[in-house]
Every structure is written in structure tokens, then in C-alpha cells.
Design a protein around this motif. Structure first.
Motif, PDB file in Angstrom:
ATOM      1  N   LEU A 106       8.611  33.959  71.667  1.00  0.00           N
ATOM      2  CA  LEU A 106       9.614  33.101  72.301  1.00  0.00           C
ATOM      3  C   LEU A 106       9.134  31.652  72.356  1.00  0.00           C
ATOM      4  N   GLY A 107       7.843  31.460  72.662  1.00  0.00           N
ATOM      5  CA  GLY A 107       7.300  30.112  72.704  1.00  0.00           C
ATOM      6  C   GLY A 107       7.359  29.432  71.354  1.00  0.00           C
ATOM      7  N   GLU A 108       7.016  30.157  70.304  1.00  0.00           N
ATOM      8  CA  GLU A 108       7.059  29.597  68.944  1.00  0.00           C
ATOM      9  C   GLU A 108       8.464  29.199  68.532  1.00  0.00           C
ATOM     10  N   GLN A 109       9.452  29.960  69.003  1.00  0.00           N
ATOM     11  CA  GLN A 109      10.847  29.718  68.615  1.00  0.00           C
ATOM     12  C   GLN A 109      11.596  28.837  69.612  1.00  0.00           C
ATOM     13  N   GLY A 110      10.906  28.349  70.639  1.00  0.00           N
ATOM     14  CA  GLY A 110      11.541  27.452  71.594  1.00  0.00           C
ATOM     15  C   GLY A 110      12.591  28.116  72.464  1.00  0.00           C
ATOM     16  N   VAL A 111      12.370  29.401  72.774  1.00  0.00           N
ATOM     17  CA  VAL A 111      13.312  30.141  73.622  1.00  0.00           C
ATOM     18  C   VAL A 111      12.724  30.248  75.024  1.00  0.00           C
ATOM     19  N   ALA A 112      13.501  29.833  76.026  1.00  0.00           N
ATOM     20  CA  ALA A 112      13.062  29.916  77.414  1.00  0.00           C
ATOM     21  C   ALA A 112      13.454  31.266  77.995  1.00  0.00           C
ATOM     22  N   LEU A 113      12.688  31.696  78.984  1.00  0.00           N
ATOM     23  CA  LEU A 113      12.922  32.992  79.615  1.00  0.00           C
ATOM     24  C   LEU A 113      12.955  32.793  81.126  1.00  0.00           C
ATOM     25  N   ALA A 114      13.996  33.315  81.781  1.00  0.00           N
ATOM     26  CA  ALA A 114      14.102  33.220  83.240  1.00  0.00           C
ATOM     27  C   ALA A 114      14.369  34.594  83.808  1.00  0.00           C
ATOM     28  N   ARG A 115      13.731  34.896  84.924  1.00  0.00           N
ATOM     29  CA  ARG A 115      13.903  36.174  85.614  1.00  0.00           C
ATOM     30  C   ARG A 115      14.453  35.885  87.005  1.00  0.00           C
ATOM     31  N   ILE A 116      15.613  36.475  87.339  1.00  0.00           N
ATOM     32  CA  ILE A 116      16.261  36.249  88.618  1.00  0.00           C
ATOM     33  C   ILE A 116      16.394  37.577  89.353  1.00  0.00           C
ATOM     34  N   LYS A 117      15.959  37.597  90.609  1.00  0.00           N
ATOM     35  CA  LYS A 117      15.966  38.829  91.394  1.00  0.00           C
ATOM     36  C   LYS A 117      17.351  39.103  91.975  1.00  0.00           C
ATOM     37  N   ALA A 118      17.521  40.283  92.551  1.00  0.00           N
ATOM     38  CA  ALA A 118      18.824  40.713  93.050  1.00  0.00           C
ATOM     39  C   ALA A 118      19.359  39.820  94.150  1.00  0.00           C
ATOM     40  N   ASP A 119      18.469  39.195  94.934  1.00  0.00           N
ATOM     41  CA  ASP A 119      18.926  38.359  96.038  1.00  0.00           C
ATOM     42  C   ASP A 119      19.211  36.927  95.613  1.00  0.00           C
ATOM     43  N   GLY A 120      19.085  36.647  94.302  1.00  0.00           N
ATOM     44  CA  GLY A 120      19.375  35.310  93.812  1.00  0.00           C
ATOM     45  C   GLY A 120      18.168  34.399  93.751  1.00  0.00           C
ATOM     46  N   ASP A 121      16.984  34.900  94.112  1.00  0.00           N
ATOM     47  CA  ASP A 121      15.770  34.098  93.995  1.00  0.00           C
ATOM     48  C   ASP A 121      15.289  34.085  92.548  1.00  0.00           C
ATOM     49  N   VAL A 122      14.781  32.927  92.119  1.00  0.00           N
ATOM     50  CA  VAL A 122      14.200  32.826  90.783  1.00  0.00           C
ATOM     51  C   VAL A 122      12.768  33.350  90.846  1.00  0.00           C
ATOM     52  N   ALA A 123      12.491  34.430  90.126  1.00  0.00           N
ATOM     53  CA  ALA A 123      11.164  35.041  90.176  1.00  0.00           C
ATOM     54  C   ALA A 123      10.194  34.322  89.246  1.00  0.00           C
ATOM     55  N   VAL A 124      10.635  33.988  88.042  1.00  0.00           N
ATOM     56  CA  VAL A 124       9.752  33.337  87.077  1.00  0.00           C
ATOM     57  C   VAL A 124      10.584  32.607  86.040  1.00  0.00           C
ATOM     58  N   VAL A 125      10.055  31.497  85.568  1.00  0.00           N
ATOM     59  CA  VAL A 125      10.684  30.753  84.482  1.00  0.00           C
ATOM     60  C   VAL A 125       9.596  30.397  83.482  1.00  0.00           C
ATOM     61  N   ALA A 126       9.829  30.711  82.218  1.00  0.00           N
ATOM     62  CA  ALA A 126       8.907  30.336  81.150  1.00  0.00           C
ATOM     63  C   ALA A 126       9.664  29.451  80.179  1.00  0.00           C
ATOM     64  N   SER A 127       9.253  28.198  80.073  1.00  0.00           N
ATOM     65  CA  SER A 127       9.943  27.272  79.192  1.00  0.00           C
ATOM     66  C   SER A 127       9.511  27.487  77.757  1.00  0.00           C
ATOM     67  N   GLY A 128      10.473  27.603  76.878  1.00  0.00           N
ATOM     68  CA  GLY A 128      10.149  27.802  75.477  1.00  0.00           C
ATOM     69  C   GLY A 128       9.441  26.625  74.861  1.00  0.00           C
ATOM     70  N   ALA A 129       9.634  25.434  75.473  1.00  0.00           N
ATOM     71  CA  ALA A 129       8.995  24.239  74.940  1.00  0.00           C
ATOM     72  C   ALA A 129       7.562  24.089  75.431  1.00  0.00           C
ATOM     73  N   GLY A 130       7.176  24.894  76.433  1.00  0.00           N
ATOM     74  CA  GLY A 130       5.859  24.728  77.027  1.00  0.00           C
ATOM     75  C   GLY A 130       5.836  23.475  77.888  1.00  0.00           C
TER      76      GLY A 130
END
Length: 358
Positions: A106-130
Motif C-alpha cells: 500500500l505504501g509503494e502504491q500510495g494507498v492510505a489505510l484508515a481503521r474506524i471503530k464501531a463507536d466512531g473513533d479513529v483507531a489508526v491511520v496509515a498514510s500511503g504517502a508516508g
């Protein structure tokens, strides 16, 4: 090879599956068509139990999780440089797995990844751009943090622009509705004061914002949600109209978490999706997402992202209001936890994320 996964329905009839399929169809219909030679502009939103991402033969292979029964497996395969590859993948609650190889890909291809929990909190964000720190941006950010005059000017501008956006939301969503004129007048007055008055303390800004916010959400009491299959899936009477942005479940002090109303549950999810998008953009632009200016910095909170989201909140509100007022919902679309907290069904959460990502 894809394994079969079973998922136990949350209701005794097929209404859960019917509503899930409905929202799945609506989310697919809401995505923008990709132009020829254009990189896919839509986020890929994954939910359900058993979601996984793997690298097979150099390609990214994704299996959407199961959220209801019966449900057809939904699989995706993307090759390097594929124009169909989304710029962001959002994982909504559920369960599943991915590998370090996936993160590298995902990092090589510039794709970002976000994980959102059931209560609407953002658990983790990984930027594809670094994190490519921009020295000028970071220098400005840290200097503004330390300079109280500059900090107050930055915060006053944020909230003034939020007032401008709230006026547009009221006019677009409520027109001449009850309390609308009062809310617009208060927002205009707040914006003017923030731009012209001498601001000596952050509490001054919050007080001005709070006065306007009370009038803004008073307009929302005109909202009436439409329900279907109410005889089979009854909903609490308080879900039929809208009372307050704050939850009744947070004790004597009003707070927005632990949503007790479907619209607030949708708003919490929508704000989380917007925050994830802004965090990805902030990192790509070379800012420190944790170095807040209006909001105080702390290790576990991307404070600068929550600075940036302030002017965007009324725009998110407008999208959720349009969505909530244009559809009929079922009791099967929401889940009530034992403590009374309202949760979105997985496919409805996916639809809400699609609306905000479009």
C-alpha cells in the motif's frame, strides 16, 4: 482460494439481510464513475467479519467481510499501477487481518489505510504517502503553537469559517424552517465578532461558538426520521424526532459520545471518516497531525486534525442531513447495546462512509 465464512444474523427474520443488501446497493450506486485514465476517486470501504487483505502473485487481494446471511462473497484484486486502485481503504469495525507485506504494498502504491471503530473513533491511520516532513509547514505549525496571539488568531479564523459553513447548511437544509432565522443571525454575529473583536483567551472563542451552536442544533428539532417495518421492528419514540446533539447517556454533563439517537450515531461515524481523510492529507502535506494549535496536543490524539475538521463539520452535517431525510430506515438498520448506545449496522455504516468519501 477464498474460504467460506458464516455469519450469524442479528435478527430472527430476514429483515437484517434485506436491509443490509439495500444499503450495499445504495453505497455502490453513490460512488462516482471513474473517467478514462483517471485513478479511482472512490474510497474502498470494507466492513463485516472475516475481512482480509493479502498479497498474492504481486497483487493485492481483498475479501470483504460478511455482515449478514445470506451474502455473496465480495472480492477485489488490484495490480501495481492499476487505475482502479482506490487512494484510500477504510476498514469499518468488524474483524479480519492483513500482513506487513500488505502495508508495504500500500505504501509503494500510495494507498492510505484508515481503521474506524464501531463507536466512531479513529483507531489508526496509515498514510500511503508516508510522513514527508515539510520544514516550512512544521516551522509554521510549531511557532503558531507557542505564540498565543497567533494561536488565538488561527482558532478564531477556524471557527469563523465554521460559522460561515453552518449558515450554508441551515439555508440548504432548513430554508425558512422554525428557528432557522435565529440560528443564521447568531452565526453571522459570531463570525463577525471572531473576525473583528479583540480575542484575549481561547475561552472567548469557545463561548462565542457555544452560543451559536445552541441555536444551530435547535433548528435540527424539525427533523423527523421516516421508518419502515415499524410493527415488526419497533424503535424508541425518541428516535422519530431529533432533540439534541449530545447524548442522554453521558451523565449530567452533555457530551457527544455514546450516541443515543441514530442521527448522532451517523454523525459520529461521518466525523471519524472526515478526520481520517484530513489526517492523511495533513501527513501528505508535511504537517505533524498531533501538534494541535487550537486543540491541545497529547500523545494519543491527532489534535491538528481536529483543528482542521472544525470548518468541515457543518459540511458533514449537511451530507448526513440530506441522507437521513431522504430515506426510510428500519429498526434492523441500528443496534442498541445493553447500555442504550445506538450503533449502525455494518452496511449502513458503509453507506455513511461512502456519502462522506464521495
Amino acid at each position: 482460494m477464498f474460504e467460506a465464512t458464516s455469519f450469524s444474523p442479528a435478527h430472527e427474520s430476514d429483515e437484517w439481510a434485506v436491509r443490509s443488501d439495500y444499503w450495499l446497493f445504495e453505497s455502490e450506486k453513490s460512488q462516482r464513475k471513474r473517467l478514462v485514465r483517471e485513478r479511482n476517486p472512490n474510497a474502498l470501504i470494507l466492513t463485516g467479519q472475516g475481512t482480509w487483505l493479502r498479497i498474492q502473485g504481486g497483487a493485492l487481494v481483498i475479501r470483504q467481510g460478511f455482515s449478514h446471511y445470506p451474502q455473496q462473497p465480495e472480492n477485489h484484486r488490484y495490480f501495481k499501477g492499476d487505475l482502479a486502485l482506490p487512494r484510500i481503504i477504510i476498514l469499518l469495525d468488524g474483524s479480519g487481518s492483513l500482513s506487513f507485506d500488505v502495508l508495504n504494498w500500500l505504501g509503494e502504491q500510495g494507498v492510505a489505510l484508515a481503521r474506524i471503530k464501531a463507536d466512531g473513533d479513529v483507531a489508526v491511520v496509515a498514510s500511503g504517502a508516508g510522513f514527508t516532513a515539510n520544514p516550512d509547514n512544521l516551522r509554521w505549525q510549531y511557532a503558531t503553537q507557542k505564540d498565543e496571539t497567533a494561536r488565538l488568531a488561527f482558532a478564531a479564523d477556524l471557527i469563523a469559517r465554521k460559522m460561515d459553513s453552518s449558515i450554508a447548511t441551515i439555508e440548504g437544509q432548513f430554508g425558512q424552517g422554525r428557528f432557522a432565522a435565529t440560528a443564521i443571525e447568531k452565526a453571522k454575529d459570531a463570525a463577525q465578532r471572531l473576525r473583528t473583536d479583540a480575542i484575549n483567551d481561547m475561552n472567548d472563542i469557545r463561548a462565542i461558538e457555544g452560543e451559536s451552536a445552541a441555536a444551530y442544533f435547535a433548528v435540527w428539532t424539525d427533523i423527523e426520521m421516516q421508518w419502515t417495518a415499524a410493527a415488526r421492528y419497533p424503535v424508541p419514540d425518541q428516535w422519530r424526532t431529533y432533540r439534541s446533539r449530545s447524548s442522554v447517556l453521558t451523565g449530567r454533563k452533555p457530551r457527544n459520545w455514546k450516541a443515543s439517537h441514530p442521527i448522532n450515531a451517523m454523525l459520529n461515524y461521518a466525523y471519524a471518516v472526515k478526520a481520517a481523510q484530513l489526517q492523511i492529507q495533513a501527513v501528505a502535506d508535511g504537517f505533524d497531525p498531533y501538534a494541535g494549535i487550537m486543540h491541545h496536543s497529547r500523545p494519543d490524539f491527532p489534535a491538528y486534525v481536529y483543528d482542521l475538521i472544525e470548518p468541515e463539520r457543518p459540511k458533514v452535517d449537511a451530507a448526513i442531513l440530506s441522507f437521513a431525510r431522504s430515506r426510510k430506515f428500519s429498526g434492523a438498520d441500528f443496534m442498541l447495546r445493553k447500555d442504550g448506545v445506538c450503533r449502525l449496522s455494518p452496511q449502513l455504516a458503509r453507506m455513511v462512509a461512502t456519502v462522506i468519501s464521495a
